[in-house]
Design a protein around this motif. Structure first.
Motif: not given
Length: 311
Positions: A119-128, A260-268, A280-287
């Motif tokens: 859903e993240w791209k459908k809702q216009g989020l920057l990254s996932f 831990y990595l999910q929380g870290y990368l989301a903030v960073d 992150s992910g160029g706005g096209e692909q999830p990490i």
């Protein structure tokens, strides 16, 4: 040491991990999750977020509510506080859609993590940042084929949670035996235990219990013992106690998505976006942060980090 988007000064420490500290302007980032109270998985996510916040000169506002409408209200609170960025989980994406759109309309960048891969791209989020839950379920199902299991019980602690449903569906897709779902009240662990115990006592053909979180795996192991069942237990996600259980053999293995990595990368990622315009992910692909298996072959390596609460 320098980095694009801001210089560093040494000496900060977050969640037991040494890090430099950015001297970019102070930011405020809200992290809003669907975490239920008492689930240690989310403690690990929060530690990762706090470590990134300490490094990036970020004030982190963490809040959580497992009820979708209340989680949406927490996002609205963050908007009202005019935060610089929001990291959010989309366990029930339809309930979050309107408030995420409000944040974006207010010019607040939003990233997703842990729940909401589809859903993240459908809702216009920057990254996932997270794992593909369907793929992780399929990987676990394939691994069960190698154990000789024939009848798996997939225990779902929160009915309607997209992540959890996808995990069990993934197991069912690749597991060559029979897979049944058992819905339990994840906020009432004694009830979880009694429900699993009753099911195992009723159906002796169940030879594998698959749980979707570390605390439930430990409870399931108790239930198998009390019911007289010979079923083995495998799970998604880790905590320190589960590591010990794998070492002792009461839990076969766990799928690790590295919270831990999910929380870290989301903030960073929000800091990088605000200070350097990075996507992150160029706005096209999830990490992707998983899946990976932890079993007796590698548990000793992971244990040293789990002891610090970061795995």
């Amino acid at each position: 040491m320098t980095r694009r988007g801001g210089g560093y000064r040494g000496g900060a420490r977050g969640a037991g991990v040494s890090a430099a500290t950015a001297h970019t302007p102070r930011m405020t980032i809200a992290m809003v999750t669907h975490a239920p109270s008492g689930d240690t998985f989310w403690d690990t996510i929060r530690k990762g977020a706090e470590a990134a916040a300490a490094k990036d000169n970020v004030k982190l506002i963490y809040s959580n509510d497992e009820t979708a409408a209340d989680q949406a209200n927490l996002v609205q609170n963050a908007i009202d506080q005019k935060v610089d960025g929001i990291a959010v989980t989309l366990a029930k994406p339809d309930a979050m859609k309107a408030v995420v759109a409000k944040a974006e309309a207010a010019g607040i960048p939003v990233v997703g993590f842990n729940a909401g891969l589809s859903e993240w791209k459908k809702q216009g989020l920057l990254s996932f940042f997270g794992q593909d839950e369907s793929v992780s379920g399929q990987a676990l199902g394939t691994k069960l084929n190698d154990t000789g299991a024939k009848h798996a019980l997939c225990v779902v602690q929160a009915q309607g949670d997209v992540n959890l449903e996808q995990r069990c569906a993934g197991v069912k897709k690749t597991f060559s035996g029979t897979t049944d779902n058992l819905y339990v009240n994840g906020t009432d662990m004694p009830s979880v235990k009694s429900t699993i115990t009753a099911k195992l006592a009723q159906d002796k053909s169940i030879d594998e219990v698959v749980t979707l979180g570390a605390p439930f795996a430990l409870t399931a192991a108790q239930a198998t013992s009390e019911s007289g069942s010979k079923a083995k237990v495998a799970t998604f996600d880790l905590n320190k106690d589960l590591i010990s259980a794998i070492e002792k053999g009461s839990i076969q293995f766990a799928v690790d998505q590295q919270p831990y990595l999910q929380g870290y990368l989301a903030v960073d990622s929000l800091w990088l976006y605000k200070t350097n315009g990075n996507y992150s992910g160029g706005g096209e692909q999830p990490i992707l942060t998983g899946p990976a298996f932890v079993d007796k072959s590698n548990v000793d390596t992971v244990a040293q980090f789990a002891a610090k609460g970061t795995r």
